[in-house]
Motif scaffolding. Sequence first.
Motif, PDB file in Angstrom:
ATOM      1  N   ALA A  37       0.839  -1.222  -0.070  1.00 18.83           N
ATOM      2  CA  ALA A  37      -0.188  -0.094  -0.007  1.00 18.83           C
ATOM      3  C   ALA A  37       1.123   1.025  -0.031  1.00 18.83           C
ATOM      4  CB  ALA A  37      -0.941   0.147   1.255  1.00 18.83           C
ATOM      5  N   ILE A  38       0.612   2.159  -1.022  1.00 17.98           N
ATOM      6  CA  ILE A  38       1.272   3.474  -0.919  1.00 17.98           C
ATOM      7  C   ILE A  38       0.594   4.560  -0.949  1.00 17.98           C
ATOM      8  CG2 ILE A  38       2.975   4.735  -2.576  1.00 17.98           C
ATOM      9  CD1 ILE A  38       4.070   1.770  -3.889  1.00 17.98           C
ATOM     10  N   HIS A  39       0.628   5.644  -0.136  1.00 22.55           N
ATOM     11  CA  HIS A  39       0.063   6.882  -0.414  1.00 22.55           C
ATOM     12  C   HIS A  39       0.913   7.608  -1.416  1.00 22.55           C
ATOM     13  CE1 HIS A  39      -0.487  11.040   1.555  1.00 22.55           C
ATOM     14  NE2 HIS A  39      -1.966  10.547   0.987  1.00 22.55           N
ATOM     15  N   LEU A  40       0.215   7.897  -2.628  1.00 23.83           N
ATOM     16  CA  LEU A  40       0.738   8.335  -3.717  1.00 23.83           C
ATOM     17  C   LEU A  40       0.443   9.847  -3.931  1.00 23.83           C
ATOM     18  CD1 LEU A  40       2.671   7.676  -6.114  1.00 23.83           C
ATOM     19  CD2 LEU A  40       0.573   7.099  -7.387  1.00 23.83           C
ATOM     20  N   VAL A  41       1.408  10.756  -4.054  1.00 21.91           N
ATOM     21  CA  VAL A  41       0.867  12.411  -4.137  1.00 21.91           C
ATOM     22  C   VAL A  41       1.598  12.561  -5.768  1.00 21.91           C
ATOM     23  CG1 VAL A  41       1.738  14.658  -3.612  1.00 21.91           C
ATOM     24  CG2 VAL A  41       1.170  12.709  -1.895  1.00 21.91           C
ATOM     25  N   VAL A  42       0.576  13.035  -6.420  1.00 20.33           N
ATOM     26  CA  VAL A  42       1.120  13.356  -7.908  1.00 20.33           C
ATOM     27  C   VAL A  42       0.663  14.777  -8.195  1.00 20.33           C
ATOM     28  CG1 VAL A  42       0.203  12.840 -10.443  1.00 20.33           C
ATOM     29  CG2 VAL A  42       0.294  10.877  -8.609  1.00 20.33           C
ATOM     30  N   PRO A  43       1.527  15.723  -8.183  1.00 21.94           N
ATOM     31  CA  PRO A  43       1.285  17.012  -8.514  1.00 21.94           C
ATOM     32  C   PRO A  43       0.821  17.337  -9.744  1.00 21.94           C
ATOM     33  CG  PRO A  43       3.685  16.718  -7.639  1.00 21.94           C
ATOM     34  CD  PRO A  43       2.996  15.427  -8.192  1.00 21.94           C
ATOM     35  N   ALA A  44       0.048  18.414 -10.010  1.00 16.67           N
ATOM     36  CA  ALA A  44      -0.433  18.967 -11.432  1.00 16.67           C
ATOM     37  C   ALA A  44       0.543  18.954 -12.268  1.00 16.67           C
ATOM     38  CB  ALA A  44      -1.309  20.118 -10.993  1.00 16.67           C
ATOM     39  N   GLY A  45       0.430  18.369 -13.411  1.00 19.70           N
ATOM     40  CA  GLY A  45       1.208  18.622 -14.486  1.00 19.70           C
ATOM     41  C   GLY A  45       2.666  17.773 -14.316  1.00 19.70           C
ATOM     42  N   SER A  46       2.554  16.799 -13.454  1.00 19.30           N
ATOM     43  CA  SER A  46       3.531  15.872 -13.492  1.00 19.30           C
ATOM     44  C   SER A  46       3.108  14.541 -14.119  1.00 19.30           C
ATOM     45  CB  SER A  46       4.039  15.477 -12.152  1.00 19.30           C
ATOM     46  OG  SER A  46       3.160  14.545 -11.077  1.00 19.30           O
ATOM     47  N   THR A  47       3.967  13.576 -14.551  1.00 20.93           N
ATOM     48  CA  THR A  47       3.457  12.349 -15.117  1.00 20.93           C
ATOM     49  C   THR A  47       4.527  11.237 -14.527  1.00 20.93           C
ATOM     50  OG1 THR A  47       2.920  13.556 -17.211  1.00 20.93           O
ATOM     51  CG2 THR A  47       3.422  11.038 -17.221  1.00 20.93           C
ATOM     52  N   ILE A  48       3.791  10.264 -14.302  1.00 23.81           N
ATOM     53  CA  ILE A  48       4.403   8.777 -13.978  1.00 23.81           C
ATOM     54  C   ILE A  48       4.381   8.294 -15.267  1.00 23.81           C
ATOM     55  CG2 ILE A  48       4.212   6.683 -12.560  1.00 23.81           C
ATOM     56  CD1 ILE A  48       2.753   8.280 -10.143  1.00 23.81           C
ATOM     57  N   PRO A  49       5.482   7.817 -15.642  1.00 24.42           N
ATOM     58  CA  PRO A  49       5.595   7.136 -17.048  1.00 24.42           C
ATOM     59  C   PRO A  49       5.158   6.019 -16.973  1.00 24.42           C
ATOM     60  CG  PRO A  49       7.835   7.708 -16.310  1.00 24.42           C
ATOM     61  CD  PRO A  49       6.992   8.069 -15.134  1.00 24.42           C
ATOM     62  N   PRO A  50       4.681   5.548 -18.175  1.00 30.52           N
ATOM     63  CA  PRO A  50       4.233   4.226 -18.432  1.00 30.52           C
ATOM     64  C   PRO A  50       4.963   2.895 -17.726  1.00 30.52           C
ATOM     65  CG  PRO A  50       4.088   5.252 -20.473  1.00 30.52           C
ATOM     66  CD  PRO A  50       4.752   6.039 -19.650  1.00 30.52           C
ATOM     67  N   HIS A  51       4.174   2.191 -16.994  1.00 29.70           N
ATOM     68  CA  HIS A  51       4.640   0.953 -16.440  1.00 29.70           C
ATOM     69  C   HIS A  51       3.780  -0.105 -16.059  1.00 29.70           C
ATOM     70  CE1 HIS A  51       3.030   3.456 -13.091  1.00 29.70           C
ATOM     71  NE2 HIS A  51       3.145   2.457 -12.414  1.00 29.70           N
ATOM     72  N   HIS A  52       4.253  -1.302 -15.692  1.00 27.36           N
ATOM     73  CA  HIS A  52       3.263  -2.051 -15.043  1.00 27.36           C
ATOM     74  C   HIS A  52       3.692  -2.886 -13.936  1.00 27.36           C
ATOM     75  CE1 HIS A  52       6.202  -4.747 -17.379  1.00 27.36           C
ATOM     76  NE2 HIS A  52       5.765  -5.702 -16.335  1.00 27.36           N
ATOM     77  N   VAL A  53       2.904  -3.551 -13.011  1.00 26.26           N
ATOM     78  CA  VAL A  53       3.395  -4.145 -11.975  1.00 26.26           C
ATOM     79  C   VAL A  53       2.791  -5.495 -12.042  1.00 26.26           C
ATOM     80  CG1 VAL A  53       3.253  -1.791 -10.575  1.00 26.26           C
ATOM     81  CG2 VAL A  53       1.208  -3.353 -10.584  1.00 26.26           C
ATOM     82  N   ALA A  54       3.507  -6.431 -11.367  1.00 25.71           N
ATOM     83  CA  ALA A  54       3.262  -7.843 -11.316  1.00 25.71           C
ATOM     84  C   ALA A  54       2.206  -8.261 -10.476  1.00 25.71           C
ATOM     85  CB  ALA A  54       4.366  -8.625 -10.550  1.00 25.71           C
ATOM     86  N   GLY A  55       1.290  -7.224  -9.828  1.00 30.45           N
ATOM     87  CA  GLY A  55       0.237  -7.733  -9.047  1.00 30.45           C
ATOM     88  C   GLY A  55      -1.073  -7.075  -9.516  1.00 30.45           C
ATOM     89  N   GLU A  84      -5.977  -4.954 -13.830  1.00 30.05           N
ATOM     90  CA  GLU A  84      -5.560  -6.322 -13.897  1.00 30.05           C
ATOM     91  C   GLU A  84      -3.848  -6.164 -13.928  1.00 30.05           C
ATOM     92  OE1 GLU A  84      -6.395  -9.466 -14.235  1.00 30.05           O
ATOM     93  OE2 GLU A  84      -8.456  -9.041 -14.117  1.00 30.05           O
ATOM     94  N   ARG A  85      -3.341  -7.242 -13.339  1.00 23.57           N
ATOM     95  CA  ARG A  85      -1.713  -7.445 -12.966  1.00 23.57           C
ATOM     96  C   ARG A  85      -1.455  -7.257 -14.372  1.00 23.57           C
ATOM     97  NH1 ARG A  85      -2.148 -13.371 -11.310  1.00 23.57           N
ATOM     98  NH2 ARG A  85      -2.852 -14.134 -13.068  1.00 23.57           N
ATOM     99  N   GLY A  86      -0.169  -6.672 -14.477  1.00 20.93           N
ATOM    100  CA  GLY A  86       0.454  -6.325 -15.705  1.00 20.93           C
ATOM    101  C   GLY A  86       0.042  -5.305 -16.802  1.00 20.93           C
ATOM    102  N   ASP A  87      -1.246  -4.728 -16.499  1.00 21.74           N
ATOM    103  CA  ASP A  87      -1.783  -3.745 -17.274  1.00 21.74           C
ATOM    104  C   ASP A  87      -0.870  -2.610 -17.257  1.00 21.74           C
ATOM    105  OD1 ASP A  87      -4.026  -5.082 -17.618  1.00 21.74           O
ATOM    106  OD2 ASP A  87      -5.386  -3.960 -16.912  1.00 21.74           O
ATOM    107  N   GLN A  88      -0.453  -2.179 -18.474  1.00 20.92           N
ATOM    108  CA  GLN A  88       0.529  -0.989 -18.852  1.00 20.92           C
ATOM    109  C   GLN A  88      -0.296   0.220 -18.476  1.00 20.92           C
ATOM    110  OE1 GLN A  88       3.761  -1.131 -20.188  1.00 20.92           O
ATOM    111  NE2 GLN A  88       4.124   0.686 -20.823  1.00 20.92           N
ATOM    112  N   HIS A  89       0.195   1.168 -17.574  1.00 22.26           N
ATOM    113  CA  HIS A  89      -0.496   2.305 -17.391  1.00 22.26           C
ATOM    114  C   HIS A  89       0.294   3.507 -17.174  1.00 22.26           C
ATOM    115  CE1 HIS A  89       0.249   0.352 -13.603  1.00 22.26           C
ATOM    116  NE2 HIS A  89       0.118   1.449 -13.094  1.00 22.26           N
ATOM    117  N   SER A  90       0.098   4.682 -17.072  1.00 20.22           N
ATOM    118  CA  SER A  90       0.745   5.904 -16.654  1.00 20.22           C
ATOM    119  C   SER A  90      -0.136   6.731 -15.826  1.00 20.22           C
ATOM    120  CB  SER A  90       1.351   6.692 -17.826  1.00 20.22           C
ATOM    121  OG  SER A  90       0.259   6.985 -18.622  1.00 20.22           O
TER     122      SER A  90
END
Length: 111
Positions: A37-55, A84-90
């Motif tokens: 579990a992660i408390h994620l802060v995403v500032p306006a205008g920022s991007t978390i690049p495309p990635h996927h996770v195993a779960g 779903e696990r492995g779904d690519q997302h940003s």
Amino acid sequence: MALQHAKSGEVIHLGALAPERGAAGTAALVKSDRFEAIHLVVPAGSTIPPHHVAGYLTLHCLEGRVTLGPTNIALGAGDWVYLERGDQHSVQGIEDARLLLTILFDTPPTP
């Protein structure tokens, strides 16, 4: 120094965004071999690049607005989504946002 994660039964307060906090508010809350579990802060205008996770993962938008790519899923305060696990997302910050990210693993992740 190692990051201190929450212990079973420990209450963690996920407070409102403060303008000066920025990305520093992102924190791993719990990490085990089957759950994260992660408390994620995403500032306006920022991007978390495309990635996927195993779960399998869920994102609950606590505050602000984000868009998930590549499908352009919009999340605002109170919205929740499952991937779903492995779904690519940003993640793209539309407004300063706080999210609760939960990842469930079938098997322990590889180090």
